[in-house]
Design an enzyme around this catalytic site. Sequence first.
Site, short mmCIF file in Angstrom:
data_model
loop_
_atom_site.label_atom_id
_atom_site.label_comp_id
_atom_site.label_asym_id
_atom_site.label_seq_id
_atom_site.Cartn_x
_atom_site.Cartn_y
_atom_site.Cartn_z
N SER A 101 -11.57 3.58 -3.88
CA SER A 101 -11.86 3.57 -2.56
C SER A 101 -13.85 4.11 -1.79
CB SER A 101 -10.74 4.72 -1.99
OG SER A 101 -11.50 5.95 -2.11
N LYS A 153 -14.93 10.56 0.60
CA LYS A 153 -14.69 9.20 1.75
C LYS A 153 -16.09 9.63 2.70
CE LYS A 153 -10.42 8.20 0.88
NZ LYS A 153 -10.97 8.03 -1.09
#
Length: 187
Positions: A99, A136
């Site tokens: 991701s 993230k």
Amino acid sequence: VKRINITAWENGKTTPSKFGMIKLISDLFNVTCDDLLFSNLRLSPKTSKTSKLFQSITVYGKVCAGDGIEAFEDPIDQIANPYYRIKQELFALQVHGDSMNNVVDDGMYAIIEKKETVNNGEIAVVLIDNEVGMLKRFYQLDESTVVLKPDSTNPTHKAMIFENEEINRLKILGRYIGHVSPMLDLK
């Protein structure tokens, strides 16, 4: 070798630039080149303070760059500190998932500066519910909304939005500053 160069090596300001010199020093102290470069070894018995140049960073398990894995705190590796000029405390986590593959690939060691806050758009290690560690991009849109956004070529990864009381589930562990590739053990 000039005395000024030796002093700079002992104080951790530089390292010998030629491998031959590193080999000579390691032979002199009866250690391997790896021990000399990648451990907390001091070059001079006169100094009681370990040179930052020779300090290592502990890799504390995996951090999710995907759908979420349990955060581990068990050390899995020690690596040379590639960011020895940074004064803040550093640690590393092994990236698991894709991701964040526009920034760091699966399996790499993410180097993290330990801190409790990050700026909008910076990449953070965020602990969710004290269980799941994620890497993230962090955005705090307002006092009641936080977004954790992937940075990936994989379109299946979506932003995670935390609103109101859900924000209390989040704890920032640090800011991503770079990554290194794990070394294979050749022993």
